[in-house]
Design an enzyme around this catalytic site. Structure first.
Site, PDB file in Angstrom:
ATOM      1  CB  CYS A   1      -4.159  -0.113  -6.991  1.00 53.64           C
ATOM      2  SG  CYS A   1      -2.423   0.350  -6.923  1.00 53.64           S
TER       3      CYS A   1
ATOM      4  N   GLY B   1      -9.921   5.685  -4.270  1.00 57.09           N
ATOM      5  CA  GLY B   1      -9.192   6.299  -5.383  1.00 57.09           C
ATOM      6  C   GLY B   1      -7.846   5.612  -5.501  1.00 57.09           C
TER       7      GLY B   1
ATOM      8  NE  ARG C   1      -1.169  -1.428   3.708  1.00 50.82           N
ATOM      9  CZ  ARG C   1      -1.123  -1.314   5.028  1.00 50.82           C
ATOM     10  NH1 ARG C   1      -2.152  -0.858   5.683  1.00 50.82           N
ATOM     11  NH2 ARG C   1      -0.033  -1.652   5.706  1.00 50.82           N
TER      12      ARG C   1
END
Ligand code: UGA
Length: 433
Positions: free
Chosen positions: A260, A257, A151
């Site tokens: 990815c 958003g 992430r």
């Protein structure tokens, strides 16, 4: 072992730096000369917690290099990772042109003993197709697919201590080489799962799409909460305590958003149709997320009595999520533009001071801190949940604003806390005075 990583975007750069931290000799390759020059001078193209420190350390240790010379770097490598972008095309499918361009460039030079690993997110069947494409060019090497689950904002930690590593392989050789690459993680008992190529490719899309569905689901529950008197934070807590559901990705907000989820849900929907299967839940999630931004805009206009003309609206956070300067597919883009179109005067404070954001929003004032941002504001709109917003002195904020109106699209505060300072508070999926 020598590793070459092609592509110094988010995934390529973090992976390259972290592989060098494992102790391997790593060369990161990119065709953007300026980017490579900057990296050689230890300047990062992105902000990512902890990355700069590891980059400097491993460059100084002489095991991390940056170059535009793809031919040379793959010639020497035992393993070559492709980590270039696979952006959405207009029809929603994944654009594989960067993958094939990298394959074309490496084909004449790659060592015949090397393993080629695709790390970019690619539709099911791509790794095998790349293998056949190379064979047609007379290049016979082992291929593998190794998705990345990091992430933004937590990428180094996610790489160094992932929940799992998924590796799709076609033969024992690729399996052995990749097992060796991830050997440092065995020490921490991180599950390393070997699968076939298609399973690994689909696992990446299925994971991202599932998380997107979870967010879409809680956002719709939030809509229901607003009309039936329930509180979405408490519903999410109640649901999350069930271990089968889990408490992550149940925060209602302005919709997902980033680079990815929007791209990968579209691509999954697109390529599954090619296999004759309709991903109806994913399709609905995409639609629901697209309409989410409009809903948030309506929420703000409603709170402002549909009159934002010449009103000073102070925006808190514009990046697609906290701890990144990334603006890709950020809900803030549509929201701020709608307010500007409505005639509002916008000031923005975003702790990343994102250069990307400055390129997107032109007619706005950029504030240096959260309090200055609210001076004489008619309304505050919170779009991104930066941690530093949680500890804001609400009394001080109240003194600075002209009108005590706060629209919080991330449910950062306790309703009673904000209301006790005299604010009219609107948030997502919760009851207010
Ligand atoms: C996502 C995945 O979480 C990673 O596992 C994956 O590796 C990565 O995509 C990728 O494919 O490369 P990322 O896009 O960095 O990572 O961001 P997330 O933290 O997943 O957040 C995505 C969006 O969902 C953000 O807009 C965030 O604000 C939103 N979100 C997240 C919510 O609205 N509610 C939540 O509860 C969680």
């Amino acid at each position: 072992m020598k590793i070459a990583v092609i592509g110094t975007g988010y995934v390529g750069l973090v992976s390259g730096v972290c592989f060098s931290e494992f102790g391997f000799n790593v060369t990161c390759v990119d065709n953007n000369e300026q980017k490579i020059k900057n990296l050689q001078n230890k300047q990062l193209p992105i902000y990512e917690e902890g990355l700069e420190k590891l980059l400097v350390k491993n460059m100084q240790a002489g095991r991390l290099f940056f170059t535009c010379d793809l031919a040379k770097s793959v010639k020497d490598a035992d393993i070559v990772f492709i980590a270039v972008g696979t952006p959405s095309k207009d029809d929603g499918s994944a654009d594989l042109s960067y993958i094939y361009s990298a394959v074309d460039q490496l084909a004449p030079h790659i060592n015949s003993n090397a393993v080629l690993v695709i790390k970019s997110t690619v539709p099911v069947g791509t790794t095998k197709a790349v293998k056949s494409y190379l064979q047609e060019k007379g290049v016979n090497i082992s291929v593998a697919f190794n998705p990345e689950f990091l992430r933004e904002g937590a990428a180094v930690d996610d790489f160094m201590s992932p929940d799992r590593v998924i590796i799709g392989v076609e033969n024992k050789k690729a399996k052995d080489v990749l097992r060796n690459v991830y050997r440092p993680l065995y020490a921490f008992n991180i599950p390393i799962v070997f699968t076939g190529l298609e399973t690994a490719e689909l696992s990446k899309y299925a994971s991202n799409a599932f998380l997107a569905v979870k967010i879409g689901f809680i956002n719709e529950i939030a809509d229901l909460c607003e009309v039936c008197g329930a509180d979405v934070k408490e519903v999410a807590l109640a649901m999350g305590l069930d271990k089968r559901i889990g408490d992550k990705f149940l925060q209602a907000g302005p919709g997902y958003g980033g680079s990815c989820f929007p791209k990968d849900t579209l691509a999954l929907s697109f390529f599954s149709k090619k296999f004759g299967v309709k991903m109806s839940i994913v399709d609905e999630t995409i639609k629901s997320n697209n309409s989410r931004r409009k809903k948030m805009i309506n929420k703000i206009f409603d709170a402002c009595n549909h009159d934002v003309k010449d009103k000073h609206i102070a925006i808190f956070g514009v990046t697609f999520k906290a701890n990144t300067d990334d603006m890709r597919e950020s809900p803030s883009i549509e929201i701020v533009n709608a307010l500007v179109d409505g005639g509002a005067k916008i000031s923005i404070y975003d702790p990343s001071f994102s250069e990307q954001a400055k390129g997107i929003f032109k007619d706005v004032i950029w504030s240096s801190d959260v309090y200055a941002n609210c001076e004489n504001a008619d309304a505050i709109v919170i779009i991104t949940d930066w941690p530093e917003f949680r500890a804001i002195n609400l009394g001080e904020l109240r003194k600075r604003v002209k009108e005590p109106l706060m629209i919080d699209l991330r449910n950062i505060y306790k309703v009673s806390d904000v209301e006790s300072f005299g604010f009219k508070y609107h948030s997502v999926g919760r009851a207010h005075k």
